[in-house]
Design a protein around this motif. Structure first.
Motif, PDB file in Angstrom:
ATOM      1  N   ALA A  87     -18.338  22.115  24.995  1.00  0.00           N
ATOM      2  CA  ALA A  87     -18.216  20.755  24.472  1.00  0.00           C
ATOM      3  C   ALA A  87     -19.620  20.256  24.126  1.00  0.00           C
ATOM      4  CB  ALA A  87     -17.562  19.836  25.500  1.00  0.00           C
ATOM      5  N   GLU A  88     -19.663  19.203  23.339  1.00  0.00           N
ATOM      6  CA  GLU A  88     -20.922  18.551  22.962  1.00  0.00           C
ATOM      7  C   GLU A  88     -20.773  17.057  23.197  1.00  0.00           C
ATOM      8  OE1 GLU A  88     -22.131  21.481  19.251  1.00  0.00           O
ATOM      9  OE2 GLU A  88     -21.242  19.515  18.822  1.00  0.00           O
ATOM     10  N   GLY A  89     -21.894  16.405  23.444  1.00  0.00           N
ATOM     11  CA  GLY A  89     -21.829  14.970  23.656  1.00  0.00           C
ATOM     12  C   GLY A  89     -23.111  14.277  23.271  1.00  0.00           C
TER      13      GLY A  89
ATOM     14  N   ARG B  56      -7.638  18.285  26.526  1.00  0.00           N
ATOM     15  CA  ARG B  56      -8.826  17.730  25.854  1.00  0.00           C
ATOM     16  C   ARG B  56      -9.243  16.417  26.505  1.00  0.00           C
ATOM     17  NH1 ARG B  56      -8.964  13.953  22.231  1.00  0.00           N
ATOM     18  NH2 ARG B  56     -10.844  13.623  21.025  1.00  0.00           N
TER      19      ARG B  56
ATOM     20  N   LEU C 299     -15.044  21.527  22.058  1.00  0.00           N
ATOM     21  CA  LEU C 299     -15.003  22.575  21.039  1.00  0.00           C
ATOM     22  C   LEU C 299     -13.952  23.629  21.348  1.00  0.00           C
ATOM     23  CD1 LEU C 299     -18.863  22.935  20.614  1.00  0.00           C
ATOM     24  CD2 LEU C 299     -17.284  21.465  19.333  1.00  0.00           C
TER      25      LEU C 299
ATOM     26  N   GLN D 263     -19.975   9.948  23.098  1.00  0.00           N
ATOM     27  CA  GLN D 263     -19.214  10.535  21.988  1.00  0.00           C
ATOM     28  C   GLN D 263     -19.111  12.024  22.309  1.00  0.00           C
ATOM     29  OE1 GLN D 263     -20.786   9.375  18.125  1.00  0.00           O
ATOM     30  NE2 GLN D 263     -21.757   7.628  19.134  1.00  0.00           N
TER      31      GLN D 263
ATOM     32  N   LYS E 177     -25.027  19.664  25.417  1.00  0.00           N
ATOM     33  CA  LYS E 177     -24.018  20.712  25.272  1.00  0.00           C
ATOM     34  C   LYS E 177     -23.550  21.050  26.681  1.00  0.00           C
ATOM     35  CE  LYS E 177     -25.682  22.532  20.946  1.00  0.00           C
ATOM     36  NZ  LYS E 177     -26.150  23.684  20.180  1.00  0.00           N
TER      37      LYS E 177
ATOM     38  N   SER F  85     -17.167  15.761  22.027  1.00  0.00           N
ATOM     39  CA  SER F  85     -16.303  16.658  21.256  1.00  0.00           C
ATOM     40  C   SER F  85     -16.057  17.916  22.081  1.00  0.00           C
ATOM     41  CB  SER F  85     -16.966  17.062  19.935  1.00  0.00           C
ATOM     42  OG  SER F  85     -17.195  15.932  19.135  1.00  0.00           O
TER      43      SER F  85
ATOM     44  N   ILE G 256     -12.763  15.590  28.487  1.00  0.00           N
ATOM     45  CA  ILE G 256     -13.629  14.457  28.133  1.00  0.00           C
ATOM     46  C   ILE G 256     -13.899  13.599  29.362  1.00  0.00           C
ATOM     47  CG2 ILE G 256     -13.724  12.283  26.836  1.00  0.00           C
ATOM     48  CD1 ILE G 256     -12.322  13.823  24.519  1.00  0.00           C
TER      49      ILE G 256
END
Length: 169
Positions: A96-98, A13, A91, A87, A124, A89, A17
């Motif tokens: 992932a999302e940001g 993870r 998934l 920020q 995304k 995340s 990121i």
């Protein structure tokens, strides 16, 4: 063994990121340096969603690049894109999302115009063949200031939120 699995998931993870942060930094820097192929490579091939408000909405990265080349890839236009406050995340292994803050400053020496823009990206991401790419991005401006240079002075043409009437061409 369970603790080792949990640790491996946490490391994966964190690596995802970091890779997404590097992706966004590469994209913003490539925009400033007018590196069209680098910008293209930041997006997924094929169908994407790129919504940059008054600049346009595009469903393929090459549509964005055609507009980008027209309005920014000139010897008289100087840009800086600064991304902040990510920020992100993760998934799953492939999605992932940001959310990002953006500060943008542009000097156009032909029209003697200056622009400061601030806003937010909602992105995304997809991991394709081990590389994170932008699959969807929406930019919402928060504030803008348009100025002209006249007789060595800055003259504010507009300051506020709306870019609806701004001519990007």
């Amino acid at each position: 063994m369970t603790d080792l699995n949990a640790l491996n998931r946490r490391i994966a993870r964190l690596e995802a990121i970091d890779a997404i942060k590097q992706l966004k930094a590469r994209y913003l820097t490539a925009c400033d340096r007018r590196q069209i192929e680098v910008v293209r490579d930041c997006f997924c091939a094929g169908d994407v969603i790129i919504d940059y408000g008054p600049v346009g909405t595009f469903n393929h990265r090459d549509q964005l690049l055609a507009v980008f080349e027209k309005i920014a890839c000139n010897d008289h236009v100087f840009d800086i894109h600064l991304g902040a406050n990510p920020q992100i995340s993760v998934l799953d292994d492939e999605h992932a999302e940001g959310s990002w803050g953006l500060y943008f400053f542009q000097i156009d020496t032909t029209s003697n115009k200056l622009m400061q823009l601030a806003g937010y990206y909602e992105d995304k991401y997809r991991c394709i063949d081990g590389r994170w790419k932008i699959a969807e991005t929406h930019f919402q401006h928060h504030s803008v200031e348009m100025m002209t240079l006249e007789e060595g002075l800055h003259k504010v043409q507009f300051a506020g939120r709306s870019l609806a009437d701004f001519n990007w061409n």
